[in-house]
Design a protein around this motif. Structure first.
Motif, PDB file in Angstrom:
ATOM      1  N   VAL A  45       0.980  -0.937   0.181  1.00  0.00           N
ATOM      2  CA  VAL A  45       0.360  -0.378  -0.327  1.00  0.00           C
ATOM      3  C   VAL A  45       1.056   1.349   0.438  1.00  0.00           C
ATOM      4  O   VAL A  45       1.337   1.330   1.152  1.00  0.00           O
ATOM      5  N   PRO A  46       0.146   2.549  -0.469  1.00  0.00           N
ATOM      6  CA  PRO A  46       1.299   3.468  -0.928  1.00  0.00           C
ATOM      7  C   PRO A  46       0.595   4.350   0.085  1.00  0.00           C
ATOM      8  O   PRO A  46      -0.825   5.481   0.404  1.00  0.00           O
ATOM      9  N   TRP A  47       0.548   4.220   1.425  1.00  0.00           N
ATOM     10  CA  TRP A  47       0.389   5.053   2.513  1.00  0.00           C
ATOM     11  C   TRP A  47       1.021   6.805   2.141  1.00  0.00           C
ATOM     12  O   TRP A  47       1.911   6.266   1.838  1.00  0.00           O
ATOM     13  N   SER A  48       0.169   7.614   3.344  1.00  0.00           N
ATOM     14  CA  SER A  48       0.080   9.029   3.021  1.00  0.00           C
ATOM     15  C   SER A  48       0.725   9.249   4.937  1.00  0.00           C
ATOM     16  O   SER A  48      -0.487   8.790   6.228  1.00  0.00           O
ATOM     17  N   GLY A  49       1.525  10.074   5.288  1.00  0.00           N
ATOM     18  CA  GLY A  49       1.351   9.874   6.986  1.00  0.00           C
ATOM     19  C   GLY A  49       2.659  10.825   7.701  1.00  0.00           C
ATOM     20  O   GLY A  49       3.062  11.608   6.750  1.00  0.00           O
ATOM     21  N   PHE A  50       3.007  10.272   8.683  1.00  0.00           N
ATOM     22  CA  PHE A  50       4.062  10.921   9.620  1.00  0.00           C
ATOM     23  C   PHE A  50       4.411   9.622  10.043  1.00  0.00           C
ATOM     24  O   PHE A  50       3.980   9.591  10.385  1.00  0.00           O
ATOM     25  N   PRO A  51       5.926  10.027  10.155  1.00  0.00           N
ATOM     26  CA  PRO A  51       6.501   9.372  11.168  1.00  0.00           C
ATOM     27  C   PRO A  51       6.466   9.326  12.949  1.00  0.00           C
ATOM     28  O   PRO A  51       6.229  10.553  12.892  1.00  0.00           O
ATOM     29  N   MET A  52       6.386   8.169  13.244  1.00  0.00           N
ATOM     30  CA  MET A  52       5.577   7.915  14.603  1.00  0.00           C
ATOM     31  C   MET A  52       6.226   8.746  15.773  1.00  0.00           C
ATOM     32  O   MET A  52       5.580   9.261  16.438  1.00  0.00           O
ATOM     33  N   LYS A  53       7.527   8.882  15.601  1.00  0.00           N
ATOM     34  CA  LYS A  53       8.573   9.107  16.004  1.00  0.00           C
ATOM     35  C   LYS A  53       8.319  10.468  16.322  1.00  0.00           C
ATOM     36  O   LYS A  53       8.832  11.245  16.728  1.00  0.00           O
ATOM     37  N   ALA A  54       7.608  12.179  14.982  1.00  0.00           N
ATOM     38  CA  ALA A  54       7.100  12.714  15.353  1.00  0.00           C
ATOM     39  C   ALA A  54       5.920  13.400  16.208  1.00  0.00           C
ATOM     40  O   ALA A  54       6.043  13.837  17.128  1.00  0.00           O
ATOM     41  N   LEU A  55       5.102  12.452  16.365  1.00  0.00           N
ATOM     42  CA  LEU A  55       4.104  12.613  17.584  1.00  0.00           C
ATOM     43  C   LEU A  55       4.507  11.990  18.403  1.00  0.00           C
ATOM     44  O   LEU A  55       4.395  12.917  19.845  1.00  0.00           O
ATOM     45  N   VAL A  56       5.725  11.303  18.516  1.00  0.00           N
ATOM     46  CA  VAL A  56       6.184  11.175  20.510  1.00  0.00           C
ATOM     47  C   VAL A  56       7.110  12.482  20.556  1.00  0.00           C
ATOM     48  O   VAL A  56       6.904  13.146  22.118  1.00  0.00           O
TER      49      VAL A  56
END
Length: 322
Positions: A150-161
């Motif tokens: 799948v070509p997911w779009s989003g952001f690294p979870m590290k950025a949220l942490v």
């Protein structure tokens, strides 16, 4: 001469979608997001999805692709990914895409709390716009022995942490999905431990591969795929990738997940992919590629070992593969 050795999960350039076809499709999706051809493009754009016109972040898609993440197989057709879904909130069958359209994803808020510097509640659109949105090509391996790319779009979870600023004593991240049995009939089934809960260690959550998903196929995420915010951990079985998240809590206690609570002898906290460790009721040695008649060998950590194997050194006594 520099010789680059291809990793097990990478595909050759010759096996990828031709560049002119991919770029043309992305351009068409971009126009659709702007509203100019959305109605005419319906069959091309796939199965029921969140309307780009109603999503305030639609202008962020298609996102720029991060070329670090590549595949060993073609991307799965969007129609397959948006019509073959595990989303028990809306039913135990795979054909829940229409039922999931009842979920209202705006307004939507995400709570960041627990062992953090300062608890906060963020509107989903504010959260998304704070993050570095990109596209990644990921494989997804379901515990049921099927897979997709799948070509997911989003952001690294590290950025949220990093945004949440957890205390040094926090060791785990606990995630929780919405609870609204009025629109999600599966949540009326009292024998399930609603709401859906999942967890990761802080080390897993800050690994480069851990990804918070807000879109797919160059547009905002479809409701049946976990809109407006889901997790993607491609080295783990798919049930770890919690959908429609409303709360992310930091804790020093290991969370007990939805499926672990229901049947911990079959579904554990770690759930890392391993073809040599069968499920109690079926083999994990191979997987059916969604949308094809092909079965392929499953790889340890779903082929992402170079990214994640070091996370589990010293944890060999743990049941890492269920």
């Amino acid at each position: 001469m520099l010789i680059r050795k291809r990793r097990g999960w990478e595909m050759s350039e010759s096996a990828a979608t031709p560049e002119h076809l991919f770029r043309g499709r992305r351009a068409l999706i971009k126009a659709a997001a702007a509203g100019s051809i959305l109605a005419a493009a319906g069959p091309f754009l796939g199965a029921p999805a969140a309307s780009a016109e109603s999503d305030p972040t639609a202008d962020l898609y298609p996102a720029k692709r991060n070329d670090r993440y590549v595949l060993d197989r073609p991307v799965t057709a969007e129609k397959e990914v948006t019509t073959y879904n595990n989303y028990y909130e809306f039913g135990s069958q795979k054909t829940i895409s229409s039922a999931a359209q009842e979920l209202k994803v705006r307004p939507w808020s995400v709570v960041l709390d627990g062992m953090v510097d300062k608890p906060m509640t963020l509107a989903i659109d504010d959260l998304i716009r704070k993050m570095p949105i990109e596209e990644r090509l990921y494989r997804h391996r379901c515990v049921e022995a099927w897979s997709m790319a799948v070509p997911w779009s989003g952001f690294p979870m590290k950025a949220l942490v990093d945004l949440a600023k957890p205390l040094g004593s926090a060791r785990y991240v606990r995630m929780e999905t919405f609870m609204d049995a009025k629109v999600a009939p599966g949540q009326k089934q009292f024998w399930y431990p609603w709401p859906y809960v999942e967890g990761l260690t802080i080390a897993e959550a800050t690994n480069d591969l851990a990804f918070m998903v807000t879109g797919a196929y160059g547009k905002p995420l479809a409701k049946q795929n976990g809109s407006p915010l889901r997790l993607a951990t491609p080295w783990k079985y798919g049930f770890k990738s919690i959908k429609s998240i409303v709360r992310i809590s930091f804790t020093d206690k290991r969370p007990k997940s939805f499926w672990e609570t229901l049947q911990d002898s079959e579904y554990g906290f770690w759930a890392n992919v391993n073809p040599e460790v069968p499920h109690p009721r079926w083999s994990q040695a191979t997987e059916r590629v969604l949308g094809t008649n092909e079965r392929v060998p499953t790889q340890l950590f779903n082929g992402y070992g170079p990214y994640v194997a070091d996370l589990y050194k010293g944890l060999e006594a743990e049941p890492l593969y269920r």
